[in-house]
Design a protein around this motif. Structure first.
Motif, PDB file in Angstrom:
ATOM      1  N   ASP A 131       0.835  -1.131  -0.054  1.00 59.31           N
ATOM      2  CA  ASP A 131       0.017   0.058  -0.116  1.00 59.31           C
ATOM      3  C   ASP A 131       0.935   1.285  -0.022  1.00 59.31           C
ATOM      4  O   ASP A 131       2.076   1.008   0.218  1.00 59.31           O
ATOM      5  CB  ASP A 131      -0.869  -0.226   1.211  1.00 59.31           C
ATOM      6  CG  ASP A 131      -2.009   1.186   1.099  1.00 59.31           C
ATOM      7  OD1 ASP A 131      -2.344   1.569   0.285  1.00 59.31           O
ATOM      8  OD2 ASP A 131      -2.602   1.235   2.267  1.00 59.31           O
ATOM      9  N   TRP A 132       0.304   2.268  -0.281  1.00 57.53           N
ATOM     10  CA  TRP A 132       0.997   3.650  -0.259  1.00 57.53           C
ATOM     11  C   TRP A 132       1.167   4.013   1.236  1.00 57.53           C
ATOM     12  O   TRP A 132       0.664   3.614   2.092  1.00 57.53           O
ATOM     13  CB  TRP A 132       0.244   4.915  -0.837  1.00 57.53           C
ATOM     14  CG  TRP A 132      -0.117   4.360  -2.464  1.00 57.53           C
ATOM     15  CD1 TRP A 132      -1.465   3.945  -2.822  1.00 57.53           C
ATOM     16  CD2 TRP A 132       0.637   4.910  -3.780  1.00 57.53           C
ATOM     17  NE1 TRP A 132      -1.275   3.786  -4.503  1.00 57.53           N
ATOM     18  CE2 TRP A 132      -0.115   4.493  -4.682  1.00 57.53           C
ATOM     19  CE3 TRP A 132       2.072   5.172  -3.799  1.00 57.53           C
ATOM     20  CZ2 TRP A 132       0.497   4.208  -6.045  1.00 57.53           C
ATOM     21  CZ3 TRP A 132       2.452   5.471  -4.950  1.00 57.53           C
ATOM     22  CH2 TRP A 132       1.861   4.886  -6.152  1.00 57.53           C
ATOM     23  N   VAL A 158       9.479  -2.281   6.098  1.00 60.95           N
ATOM     24  CA  VAL A 158       8.621  -1.180   6.774  1.00 60.95           C
ATOM     25  C   VAL A 158       7.253  -1.534   6.394  1.00 60.95           C
ATOM     26  O   VAL A 158       6.922  -1.855   5.255  1.00 60.95           O
ATOM     27  CB  VAL A 158       8.671  -0.195   6.471  1.00 60.95           C
ATOM     28  CG1 VAL A 158       8.002   1.200   6.993  1.00 60.95           C
ATOM     29  CG2 VAL A 158      10.433   0.615   6.548  1.00 60.95           C
ATOM     30  N   PHE A 159       6.530  -1.879   7.389  1.00 59.53           N
ATOM     31  CA  PHE A 159       5.276  -2.442   7.577  1.00 59.53           C
ATOM     32  C   PHE A 159       4.062  -2.021   8.349  1.00 59.53           C
ATOM     33  O   PHE A 159       4.467  -1.208   9.289  1.00 59.53           O
ATOM     34  CB  PHE A 159       5.318  -4.160   7.427  1.00 59.53           C
ATOM     35  CG  PHE A 159       5.783  -4.427   8.882  1.00 59.53           C
ATOM     36  CD1 PHE A 159       4.861  -4.747   9.869  1.00 59.53           C
ATOM     37  CD2 PHE A 159       7.108  -4.635   9.012  1.00 59.53           C
ATOM     38  CE1 PHE A 159       5.268  -5.223  11.023  1.00 59.53           C
ATOM     39  CE2 PHE A 159       7.514  -4.973  10.344  1.00 59.53           C
ATOM     40  CZ  PHE A 159       6.750  -5.389  11.315  1.00 59.53           C
ATOM     41  N   GLY A 213       7.523  -0.189   2.552  1.00 58.04           N
ATOM     42  CA  GLY A 213       8.355   0.399   1.932  1.00 58.04           C
ATOM     43  C   GLY A 213      10.017  -0.229   2.663  1.00 58.04           C
ATOM     44  O   GLY A 213       9.642  -1.300   3.403  1.00 58.04           O
ATOM     45  N   THR A 214      11.149   0.291   2.476  1.00 62.65           N
ATOM     46  CA  THR A 214      12.427  -0.260   2.657  1.00 62.65           C
ATOM     47  C   THR A 214      13.246   0.766   3.365  1.00 62.65           C
ATOM     48  O   THR A 214      13.173   1.992   2.823  1.00 62.65           O
ATOM     49  CB  THR A 214      13.090  -0.892   1.540  1.00 62.65           C
ATOM     50  OG1 THR A 214      13.140  -0.012   0.458  1.00 62.65           O
ATOM     51  CG2 THR A 214      12.220  -2.147   1.281  1.00 62.65           C
ATOM     52  N   VAL A 215      13.829   0.539   4.683  1.00 63.39           N
ATOM     53  CA  VAL A 215      14.374   1.479   5.152  1.00 63.39           C
ATOM     54  C   VAL A 215      15.781   2.123   4.568  1.00 63.39           C
ATOM     55  O   VAL A 215      16.588   1.340   3.768  1.00 63.39           O
ATOM     56  CB  VAL A 215      15.153   0.863   6.560  1.00 63.39           C
ATOM     57  CG1 VAL A 215      16.209   1.863   7.486  1.00 63.39           C
ATOM     58  CG2 VAL A 215      13.900   0.270   7.696  1.00 63.39           C
ATOM     59  N   THR A 216      15.971   3.258   4.382  1.00 60.19           N
ATOM     60  CA  THR A 216      17.019   4.034   4.170  1.00 60.19           C
ATOM     61  C   THR A 216      18.142   4.222   4.991  1.00 60.19           C
ATOM     62  O   THR A 216      19.284   4.116   4.915  1.00 60.19           O
ATOM     63  CB  THR A 216      16.678   5.049   3.386  1.00 60.19           C
ATOM     64  OG1 THR A 216      16.305   4.595   1.805  1.00 60.19           O
ATOM     65  CG2 THR A 216      17.573   6.076   2.677  1.00 60.19           C
ATOM     66  N   GLY A 217      17.832   5.249   5.777  1.00 63.14           N
ATOM     67  CA  GLY A 217      18.374   5.704   7.116  1.00 63.14           C
ATOM     68  C   GLY A 217      18.011   5.910   8.166  1.00 63.14           C
ATOM     69  O   GLY A 217      16.895   6.040   8.396  1.00 63.14           O
ATOM     70  N   CYS A 218      19.032   6.342   9.378  1.00 69.13           N
ATOM     71  CA  CYS A 218      18.461   6.487  10.602  1.00 69.13           C
ATOM     72  C   CYS A 218      19.380   7.521  11.405  1.00 69.13           C
ATOM     73  O   CYS A 218      20.592   7.794  11.037  1.00 69.13           O
ATOM     74  CB  CYS A 218      18.652   5.233  11.764  1.00 69.13           C
ATOM     75  SG  CYS A 218      18.372   3.712  10.763  1.00 69.13           S
ATOM     76  N   GLY A 219      18.464   8.360  12.289  1.00 67.49           N
ATOM     77  CA  GLY A 219      19.421   9.498  12.912  1.00 67.49           C
ATOM     78  C   GLY A 219      18.654   9.813  14.076  1.00 67.49           C
ATOM     79  O   GLY A 219      17.463  10.380  13.833  1.00 67.49           O
ATOM     80  N   GLY A 220      19.218   9.702  15.450  1.00 72.18           N
ATOM     81  CA  GLY A 220      18.392   9.675  16.574  1.00 72.18           C
ATOM     82  C   GLY A 220      16.922   8.925  16.621  1.00 72.18           C
ATOM     83  O   GLY A 220      16.920   7.684  16.188  1.00 72.18           O
ATOM     84  N   ASN A 221      15.859   9.733  16.773  1.00 72.96           N
ATOM     85  CA  ASN A 221      14.480   8.879  16.679  1.00 72.96           C
ATOM     86  C   ASN A 221      13.950   9.052  15.370  1.00 72.96           C
ATOM     87  O   ASN A 221      12.822   8.632  14.999  1.00 72.96           O
ATOM     88  CB  ASN A 221      13.629   9.475  17.558  1.00 72.96           C
ATOM     89  CG  ASN A 221      13.274  10.957  17.201  1.00 72.96           C
ATOM     90  OD1 ASN A 221      13.802  11.721  16.735  1.00 72.96           O
ATOM     91  ND2 ASN A 221      11.653  11.371  17.335  1.00 72.96           N
ATOM     92  N   ALA A 222      14.750   9.594  14.157  1.00 68.57           N
ATOM     93  CA  ALA A 222      14.331   9.687  12.918  1.00 68.57           C
ATOM     94  C   ALA A 222      14.653   8.261  12.129  1.00 68.57           C
ATOM     95  O   ALA A 222      15.666   7.747  12.179  1.00 68.57           O
ATOM     96  CB  ALA A 222      14.502  10.788  12.400  1.00 68.57           C
ATOM     97  N   ASP A 244       9.237   4.382  -0.115  1.00 71.71           N
ATOM     98  CA  ASP A 244       7.764   3.755  -0.090  1.00 71.71           C
ATOM     99  C   ASP A 244       7.616   2.938  -1.075  1.00 71.71           C
ATOM    100  O   ASP A 244       8.337   2.949  -2.184  1.00 71.71           O
ATOM    101  CB  ASP A 244       6.678   4.737  -0.024  1.00 71.71           C
ATOM    102  CG  ASP A 244       6.784   5.389  -1.397  1.00 71.71           C
ATOM    103  OD1 ASP A 244       5.737   5.034  -2.394  1.00 71.71           O
ATOM    104  OD2 ASP A 244       7.666   6.147  -1.876  1.00 71.71           O
ATOM    105  N   PHE A 245       6.994   1.643  -0.902  1.00 70.05           N
ATOM    106  CA  PHE A 245       6.919   0.675  -1.834  1.00 70.05           C
ATOM    107  C   PHE A 245       6.325   1.110  -3.083  1.00 70.05           C
ATOM    108  O   PHE A 245       6.707   0.740  -4.393  1.00 70.05           O
ATOM    109  CB  PHE A 245       5.816  -0.350  -1.333  1.00 70.05           C
ATOM    110  CG  PHE A 245       6.161  -1.902  -2.159  1.00 70.05           C
ATOM    111  CD1 PHE A 245       6.927  -2.923  -1.721  1.00 70.05           C
ATOM    112  CD2 PHE A 245       5.450  -1.958  -3.470  1.00 70.05           C
ATOM    113  CE1 PHE A 245       7.292  -3.916  -2.401  1.00 70.05           C
ATOM    114  CE2 PHE A 245       5.802  -3.096  -3.892  1.00 70.05           C
ATOM    115  CZ  PHE A 245       6.612  -4.279  -3.486  1.00 70.05           C
ATOM    116  N   GLY A 246       5.259   2.286  -3.101  1.00 71.32           N
ATOM    117  CA  GLY A 246       4.761   2.694  -4.482  1.00 71.32           C
ATOM    118  C   GLY A 246       5.731   3.135  -5.403  1.00 71.32           C
ATOM    119  O   GLY A 246       5.652   3.294  -6.554  1.00 71.32           O
ATOM    120  N   THR A 247       6.979   3.953  -4.833  1.00 72.49           N
ATOM    121  CA  THR A 247       7.982   4.141  -5.668  1.00 72.49           C
ATOM    122  C   THR A 247       8.735   3.093  -6.276  1.00 72.49           C
ATOM    123  O   THR A 247       8.994   2.979  -7.552  1.00 72.49           O
ATOM    124  CB  THR A 247       8.902   5.208  -4.944  1.00 72.49           C
ATOM    125  OG1 THR A 247       8.345   6.397  -4.534  1.00 72.49           O
ATOM    126  CG2 THR A 247      10.202   5.687  -5.646  1.00 72.49           C
TER     127      THR A 247
END
Length: 398
Positions: A290-291, A357-358, A370-379, A384-387
């Motif tokens: 899903d988007w 990501v689900f 989607g699929t994880v790209t990056g992390c920083g602190g709590n971010a 996204d899978f649509g892309t």
């Protein structure tokens, strides 16, 4: 040198949700949960389940937007138990019809946006080009608020030098200080390979996480993060006991990579020794994709952190962020989703990149986001899978 390879694969496609995967698809020896998603706190589970009608309503609108290709779309968000559509001007008739249909699932409100998503993406291009040209700059991420109000530039130090990077930008820009986002198993998976497994890069030993098993034109792949590998690069499982496959398609700017292999219809779920989640290790069926929507709650399942929830897609919804791939190339990744863990704890860690990501599909399966790209602190940023569907013509294996 890595090269952009945005290839649309041949073959007919199916969209959205497929039939729920059966528990019979699980591999022998996988631990069984007495209660599915037992690691999710009750309050988080309630939020994930409560948003399902909003997701169903938003999906009707988002597909109408995708088909219409009309100017003016700014974003879709979940706000106070309703779906909010932001649009510059008046939505076209097909989108308005979808809004009426969506109201059968959940309340929907249309609000005016000062700028469209396309306008803000164009305005951010100059800022992104300056970030890419200056890897030592403290400015590292540009996000686009879902309401079309302008742009947000993130810096890891102070705002010195902001005037130069913001020059000639014709929309409002807010500058915020935030930790830099850096491009972020299970450990001994076997064929058919599941999302959430650890992937070892055979070029240099760097490890990432597989996202989802996907299919296009009858061929199967694992979808993961582009910065985790390269076309013609090969990958093993987490303990290097089994060869997984070779990457065949990449979209560098969207941080996406396809690895040709015998892929499964499930993801690894639960904990990882030493991770943010150290509980039991399980698997879940994938019901479809899903988007992604602003305000939506999501989880991810990384091979370093395990499954982590309490993550909400931000109001600063669409992001471009710059960092080094596993080969040391400085790259900028665009059209990402910007999310934050609501309790302030780390959302993910290095090694989780590419992981699934689900959200939930009922009580026992997941929906690919989607699929994880990056992390920083709590971010956490993720593609996204649509892309990925647009770039490669893929859909989830269910």
């Amino acid at each position: 040198m890595k090269r952009l390879s945005a290839i649309i694969l041949a073959g007919s496609l199916t969209f959205g949700f497929g039939p729920a995967a059966s528990a019979d698809d699980e591999k022998p020896g996988v631990q069984k949960e007495s209660t599915p998603f037992s690691y999710i706190a009750p309050a988080d589970r309630e939020k994930l389940m409560a948003q399902i009608p909003l997701q169903q309503a938003a999906g009707k609108i988002r597909w109408a937007v995708e088909r219409a290709k009309a100017p003016g779309f700014a974003g879709i968000a979940f706000r106070d138990g309703q779906v909010v559509l932001w649009w510059k001007g008046s939505p076209p008739a097909d989108v308005q019809t979808a809004v009426v249909s969506a109201q059968e699932k959940a309340p929907v409100q249309t609000r005016s946006a000062p700028h469209s998503l396309a306008e803000l993406q164009a305005a951010s291009a100059a800022m992104v080009a300056r970030m890419r040209a200056n890897p030592t700059s403290p400015f590292h991420t540009v996000t686009i608020p879902v309401d079309g109000s302008g742009l947000v530039m993130q810096t890891e130090s102070d705002q010195a030098g902001a005037a130069s990077i913001l020059q000639d930008v014709a929309v409002p820009v807010r500058v915020e200080k935030h930790e830099r986002i850096t491009p972020a198993g299970r450990l001994n998976d076997s064929s058919p390979f599941y999302g959430g497994m650890r992937l070892n890069n055979n070029d240099n030993g760097a490890f990432c996480t597989a996202g989802f098993g996907v299919v296009a034109g009858g061929a199967e792949y694992l979808l993961t993060a582009g910065h985790c590998g390269r076309i013609n690069g090969s990958h093993n499982n987490g303990n290097d006991s089994i060869f997984v496959g070779t990457a065949t398609h990449e979209h560098v700017a969207h941080d996406l990579l396809l690895i040709s292999t015998n892929a499964g219809s499930r993801i690894w779920d639960g904990g990882v020794p030493g991770g943010l989640n150290t509980g039991g290790e399980f698997t879940k069926g994938v019901a479809g994709w899903d988007w992604a929507y602003s305000g939506e709650f999501v989880c991810h399942s990384g091979s370093r952190s395990g499954a982590v929830c309490s993550i909400q897609n931000s109001g600063n919804f669409t992001a471009t962020t710059c960092g080094n791939d596993v080969y040391g190339n400085y790259e900028c990744y665009s059209d990402l989703i910007y999310s934050e863990r609501t309790n302030g704890s780390p959302a993910c860690q290095g090694g989780d990149s590419g992981g699934p990501v689900f959200t939930l599909s009922g009580t026992a399966n997941v929906v690919a986001k989607g699929t994880v790209t990056g992390c920083g602190g709590n971010a956490m940023t993720y593609q996204d899978f649509g892309t990925a569907w647009r770039d490669f013509g893929i859909t989830t294996i269910t």
